[in-house]
Design an enzyme around this catalytic site. Structure first.
Site, mmCIF file in Angstrom:
data_model
loop_
_atom_site.group_PDB
_atom_site.id
_atom_site.type_symbol
_atom_site.label_atom_id
_atom_site.label_comp_id
_atom_site.label_asym_id
_atom_site.label_seq_id
_atom_site.Cartn_x
_atom_site.Cartn_y
_atom_site.Cartn_z
ATOM 1 N N GLN B 345 36.162 42.187 33.795
ATOM 2 C CA GLN B 345 35.035 41.756 34.654
ATOM 3 C C GLN B 345 34.087 42.930 35.171
ATOM 4 O O GLN B 345 34.683 44.080 35.463
ATOM 5 C CB GLN B 345 35.488 40.995 35.978
ATOM 6 C CG GLN B 345 35.622 39.491 35.837
ATOM 7 C CD GLN B 345 36.481 38.809 36.795
ATOM 8 O OE1 GLN B 345 37.300 39.467 37.848
ATOM 9 N NE2 GLN B 345 36.420 37.416 36.822
ATOM 10 N N THR B 513 42.148 43.129 38.503
ATOM 11 C CA THR B 513 43.432 42.894 37.624
ATOM 12 C C THR B 513 42.837 41.781 37.099
ATOM 13 O O THR B 513 43.853 40.751 37.075
ATOM 14 C CB THR B 513 44.745 43.171 38.285
ATOM 15 O OG1 THR B 513 44.761 44.218 39.044
ATOM 16 C CG2 THR B 513 45.811 42.888 37.630
ATOM 17 N N HIS B 514 41.938 41.380 36.429
ATOM 18 C CA HIS B 514 41.474 40.343 35.670
ATOM 19 C C HIS B 514 41.379 40.569 34.271
ATOM 20 O O HIS B 514 40.058 40.432 33.762
ATOM 21 C CB HIS B 514 40.380 39.483 36.325
ATOM 22 C CG HIS B 514 40.666 39.126 37.917
ATOM 23 N ND1 HIS B 514 39.435 39.008 38.757
ATOM 24 C CD2 HIS B 514 41.674 39.093 38.609
ATOM 25 C CE1 HIS B 514 40.012 38.768 39.855
ATOM 26 N NE2 HIS B 514 41.284 38.658 39.812
ATOM 27 N N ASN B 515 42.153 41.015 33.533
ATOM 28 C CA ASN B 515 42.337 41.331 32.021
ATOM 29 C C ASN B 515 42.179 39.873 31.439
ATOM 30 O O ASN B 515 43.319 39.247 31.459
ATOM 31 C CB ASN B 515 43.348 42.300 31.722
ATOM 32 C CG ASN B 515 43.354 43.379 32.774
ATOM 33 O OD1 ASN B 515 43.855 43.211 33.856
ATOM 34 N ND2 ASN B 515 42.947 44.695 32.393
#
Lengths: 189, 587
Positions: B345, B513-515
C-alpha cells in the site's frame, strides 16, 4: 556497568547529556539514567544481536535496503565510540567526554552528518544507534533502567501503562486531563 | 533422520485468522486435523500476564517473527542485488498461535464491489486502453455479493463495532454510504470518538464528504457472540498494535476460532513446529503431506490427504516456491503464476499541530477507533479525471501515543538537543494525523521469487521481494495527501504538514503490514495460482488462504476480505471438495 567499560561509560554519559540535555523544561537523559539503560540494552539480547539477521555477504547497499553492517548493536556501539574518541582526539586534542559543551554539540553534528572520519564503522550509522538508544532510554518504562521516576512521561503528559479511558474520552473532550503516570512496577504492586 | 507420523486427513500450515477460521469450520466434520504453527502457544483466557511495554513489544517486536529464523531479501528493481531484511521495519510479520491476529489493530472495513472486480470496472469506466501495459490488474473471480455472507460472519466473530451505511441497499447517513449492500448491521455500536475525530467529522461534513466511524474489531462494549465467544469492553488503553489485548476486547483468533476448533477431539494443535516444505508425489500433481521441524529440532514428516497453506501471505508464497507448487513467475516473459502480482500500500496524509487551547489526549485510543471518509476510494469518484487508477480511505485515528515511537515535532525542528526536547513537550498533547492507505495495482516488475544467495536458519533460500511504487501509485498518494491537507486546515490546525510515501520504496520505516499477492486467485490458470475457491490449479489437494491470494491491493486494510475468503474456501472444502476430492473448477 554490565557491558560498557569505564571510558565507554564516560562517552555515553557525555553523549546522552548532549542529545537530551537538562534545561528549563526538565531533567535530561543523563539525570534520568539513560546511561544505565544503554548499558543494560547492550549487555542484553538486543545488544547481542537477537532478532538481527547477520549472515553474509555484506555488499554495497542502497539506502532503501536498510541496515547492512556485520555488527551487532553492542559491537557497533563499541567500535563507534572508539572511532569517535579517536576522531575527537585528532580534531580537539581530547576524547569526547573531555570536550566543552559547545564542542560536544559540534562533534556530534559532524558525526551525525557523516563528515567525521571514522576508522572502522560508518559515523552516521553509529550516530543513528546512539540517538535511538538515548530516546528509547528517555521514554521507555523505568523498569528498563532509564526514565527515572517516570519524569520524561510527566514532562509530556503520557500516563504510562494500565490506563483505562473508556469513561474519560467524552467528559474530557478538549478539556485538560492530568493523570499521574504509572509504570509496570506500579501496576504490579 | 526424519520421523514419519501417522497420516491425517487435513494438515493446516499456520494458525492465524485464516488457519483458525478454516480449522474451526473443518473440525466439525470429525476428520482428523493437525494444525502446525511455527510460533508459541497463547492462552485463550483474558488477562494476558505480560504487562504492556512499549520497548519490548513495539520497539523490539517481541511477539513478531524473528528474522534470524526466516526473513526475505529486498530490492527495488530487477537490476539491483537483493539484500536481506536484517530486522523488521516496513511491515511486521506475526507468529505464534493467533498469528498477526493477536497483534493487529482491528480495522475491519469491508472491501467494496469495485475492489473485487477492478479490471472490469476500469474497462467499463475508462476503456481497456486506460490500463498500462505493465499493470497486471485482475478480477478475483468472486464477487462482493458472493462474499457478503462471509464478511458478515467475520464481523459477527470479531464483535465488530461500527455503523452500517448500506443495509440491503438502503443508504444510511452516518455510516459508509459507499459500502456494498450489507445483510446485517454491525454486531456492536461504534466506538467512542475522540476530540480529533469530532473535528474530522465536522470538517469533512463541511467539505461535502461523508464521514463515518471506522469499523473496529475492538469491542465497544462487553459482548457474547452467537458462537459463545466472550468479549470484554475496550478500555482505550492505547496498546493494541504489536501487543496482545489484556481484556480480550480486540478480536483475535487465539480466543475465538481456535478454541472453538479445539473443542473437537479430532483437532490437534502443534505449536513451535516450522513447516519446511509441502511434499508432492512423483508427478508433482498431488501433495502427500508436509515436512516440519519440531520444537526439539527433529525433522518430522506428516502425511495428509489435504494441505491448507495459511501462513502469512509472503510465507505461503515462499512454501509454494520451495515445494514446487505452481509454476514460478517469470517477469521477462510474463508467464508462470507463483510470485506474480505482489503489491503493497502507498500512503498520503498529513500531520496536524493544534494551538495550546486544544486537548487531544492522544494516549486515549485503540487500534481501530477512528473517523473515516470513503469519498476518494476507488470507484467512488472520478479517478480518471484525477489522473490515476485506484484511490483510498482517508481517516483520523488515535491508536495510543506511546512516546518512544510517538513524539512528532514540526518539520525543521532539530533531531536532538534542547530545541528538540522543547518541541516534543509543546506538541505531544495537540498533534494528530490523517492517514490515507492508497491502493497499489500489480505490475510485472513487482514480484516474489527465491533468492540465489541468502538462506534462512533451516538452510532454505530466502524469499526475494522486488518492489517499488510506480507512477500511478505516487499519483494516488499525492492526491490523497492534498485532500488530507485540505481536511487538516478545515479542522482548524495551526500547522499542517503534508506526507507521502518515500519513492523509491524503502524497507526501513514502518508503513503497513498489508502485503498482498504472490499466489493470486483468478479464473485463468495461466495467470492465477489458485481458482476462485483458493484451490491450487496444479495441485488440487492444496488450498491457499491469506492476503497472497488478493490480485491487487485496495485503499483499505485487507484482513476482512482475507478472513471472508477463509470462510468461503472452508465452506467449499466442507460442502464440495470433501464429498468429491478433485478440482472444484474444471481446468
Amino acid at each position: 556497568m554490565q557491558y560498557l567499560t569505564l571510558a565507554e561509560t564516560a562517552f555515553v554519559e557525555a553523549a546522552v547529556d548532549t542529545l537530551i540535555p537538562a534545561d528549563e523544561a526538565g531533567p535530561g537523559a543523563l539525570e534520568l539514567g539513560v546511561t544505565n539503560f544503554v548499558d543494560r540494552q547492550m549487555a542484553g539480547a538486543h545488544g547481542q544481536g537477537a532478532r538481527l539477521y547477520l549472515k553474509g555477504p555484506f555488499p554495497e547497499a542502497t539506502p532503501q535496503q536498510g541496515y547492512q553492517l556485520p555488527y551487532t548493536p553492542a559491537a557497533l556501539l563499541r567500535a563507534g565510540i572508539a572511532d569517535a574518541d579517536a576522531w575527537c582526539q585528532a580534531a580537539y586534542n581530547n576524547p569526547f567526554a573531555a570536550l566543552e559543551p559547545t564542542q560536544r554539540i559540534a562533534a556530534l553534528t559532524e558525526i551525525e552528518a557523516g563528515r567525521a572520519q571514522f576508522a572502522t564503522v560508518p559515523a552516521s550509522a553509529f550516530f543513528t544507534l546512539l540517538l535511538q538508544l538515548t530516546k528509547e532510554g528517555f521514554f521507555a518504562d523505568p523498569i528498563h533502567g532509564g526514565n527515572r521516576g517516570k519524569q520524561a512521561w510527566q514532562m509530556i503528559g503520557f500516563p504510562g501503562v494500565g490506563g483505562s479511558y473508556a469513561d474519560k474520552i467524552a467528559p474530557y473532550r478538549n478539556k485538560p486531563c492530568s493523570v499521574l503516570p504509572q509504570g509496570i512496577e506500579d501496576i504490579a504492586r | 533422520m526424519t520421523t514419519k507420523r501417522a497420516p491425517v486427513d487435513i494438515v493446516i500450515v499456520g494458525l492465524g485468522w485464516c488457519g483458525g477460521i478454516i480449522a474451526q469450520q473443518l473440525a466439525e466434520t470429525g476428520l482428523k486435523i493437525v494444525a502446525l504453527e511455527r510460533g508459541p502457544e497463547r492462552a485463550a483466557d483474558a488477562q494476558d500476564p505480560e504487562p504492556h511495554d512499549e520497548l519490548r513489544f513495539n520497539i523490539r517486536n517481541e511477539l513478531m517473527l524473528d528474522t534470524t529464523s526466516e526473513t526475505l531479501t529486498f530490492r527495488n528493481h530487477p537490476g539491483q542485488t537483493a539484500l536481506p531484511m536484517r530486522q523488521l521495519g516496513s511491515f511486521m510479520l506475526g507468529q505464534g498461535v493467533g498469528g498477526a491476529g493477536v497483534t493487529w489493530n482491528g480495522i475491519t472495513q469491508r472491501w467494496s464491489e469495485w475492489d473485487h472486480a477492478p479490471r472490469s470496472a476500469i474497462i467499463a469506466e475508462h476503456g481497456e486502453a486506460a490500463i498500462p501495459e505493465d499493470m497486471t490488474v485482475a478480477d478475483w473471480g468472486v464477487s462482493y455479493q458472493e462474499l457478503e455472507p462471509y464478511y458478515d460472519r467475520f464481523e459477527q466473530t470479531c464483535a465488530t463495532s461500527g455503523k452500517a451505511g448500506n443495509l440491503r441497499g438502503r443508504k444510511i447517513e452516518g455510516g459508509n454510504v459507499f459500502e456494498g449492500p450489507r445483510s446485517n448491521e454491525y454486531p456492536l455500536p461504534p466506538m467512542e470518538q475522540t476530540q480529533s475525530m469530532v473535528l474530522f467529522e465536522q470538517a469533512t461534513k463541511a467539505l461535502g464528504y461523508h464521514p463515518f466511524p471506522q469499523p473496529a474489531s475492538n469491542a465497544s462494549r462487553a459482548h457474547t457472540t452467537p458462537d459463545g465467544i466472550q468479549y470484554g469492553a475496550c478500555t482505550y488503553c492505547g496498546f493494541c498494535d504489536r501487543s496482545a489485548c489484556q481484556v480480550n476486547a480486540k478480536a483475535s483468533p487465539h480466543f475465538t476460532v481456535i478454541p472453538l476448533a479445539g473443542r473437537n477431539p479430532n483437532f490437534e494443535l502443534r505449536a513451535r513446529c516450522q513447516v519446511l516444505k509441502v511434499n508432492l508425489d512423483r508427478g508433482g500433481e498431488r501433495a502427500t503431506g508436509v515436512t516440519y521441524r519440531d520444537p526439539d529440532g527433529n525433522e518430522v514428516e506428516q502425511p495428509a490427504e489435504l494441505v491448507i497453506l495459511s501462513a502469512y501471505g509472503l510465507h505461503n508464497v515462499h512454501l509454494m516456491l520451495l515445494s514446487g507448487i505452481g509454476r514460478p513467475y517469470d517477469p521477462a516473459s510474463n508467464t508462470g503464476v507463483v510470485g506474480r502480482n505482489y503489491a503493497y500500500q502507498v500512503s498520503g496524509g498529513a500531520t496536524m499541530f493544534f494551538d495550546e487551547t486544544t486537548y487531544l489526549h492522544p494516549y486515549m485510543g485503540s487500534g481501530g477507533v477512528g473517523m473515516a471518509i470513503d469519498d476518494f476510494n476507488a470507484g467512488n469518484f472520478d479517478a480518471a479525471k484525477a489522473g490515476f487508477i485506484g484511490g483510498g480511505t482517508i481517516f483520523n485515528r488515535q491508536t495510543g501515543a506511546r512516546p518512544i515511537d510517538f513524539h512528532p515535532t514540526p518539520s525543521g525542528t532539530p533531531a536532538w538537543g534542547s530545541a528538540w526536547k522543547r518541541a516534543v513537550i509543546d506538541s505531544y498533547q495537540r498533534v494528530t494525523g490523517l492517514n490515507a492507505p492508497g491502493s497499489v495495482m500489480p505490475y510485472r516488475q513487482n514480484y516474489l521469487d527465491l533468492d540465489p544467495t541468502y538462506t534462512d536458519a533451516f538452510g532454505r533460500p530466502l524469499l526475494r521481494m522486488t518492489f517499488d511504487f510506480q507512477p500511478n501509485e505516487m499519483r494516488v498518494a499525492n492526491f490523497q495527501a492534498d485532500r488530507a491537507v485540505e481536511i487538516g486546515r478545515a479542522m482548524g490546525a495551526v500547522r499542517v504538514e503534508r506526507r507521502v510515501s518515500q519513492q523509491p520504496y524503502s524497507i526501513i520505516p514502518y508503513q503497513t503490514t498489508h502485503n498482498t499477492g504472490g499466489s493470486i486467485m483468478g479464473t485463468d490458470p495461466t495467470t492465477s495460482a489458485v481458482n476462485r475457491y483458493l484451490q491450487v490449479w496444479d495441485v488440487p489437494n492444496v488450498f491457499v488462504a491469506g492476503a497472497s491470494v488478493l490480485p491487487q491491493n485496495a485503499g483499505r486494510a485487507p484482513t476482512p476480505p482475507v478472513a471472508a475468503l477463509a470462510y468461503w474456501t472452508a465452506e467449499a472444502i466442507r460442502e464440495r471438495y470433501l464429498k468429491k476430492p478433485g478440482p472444484l473448477v474444471p481446468v
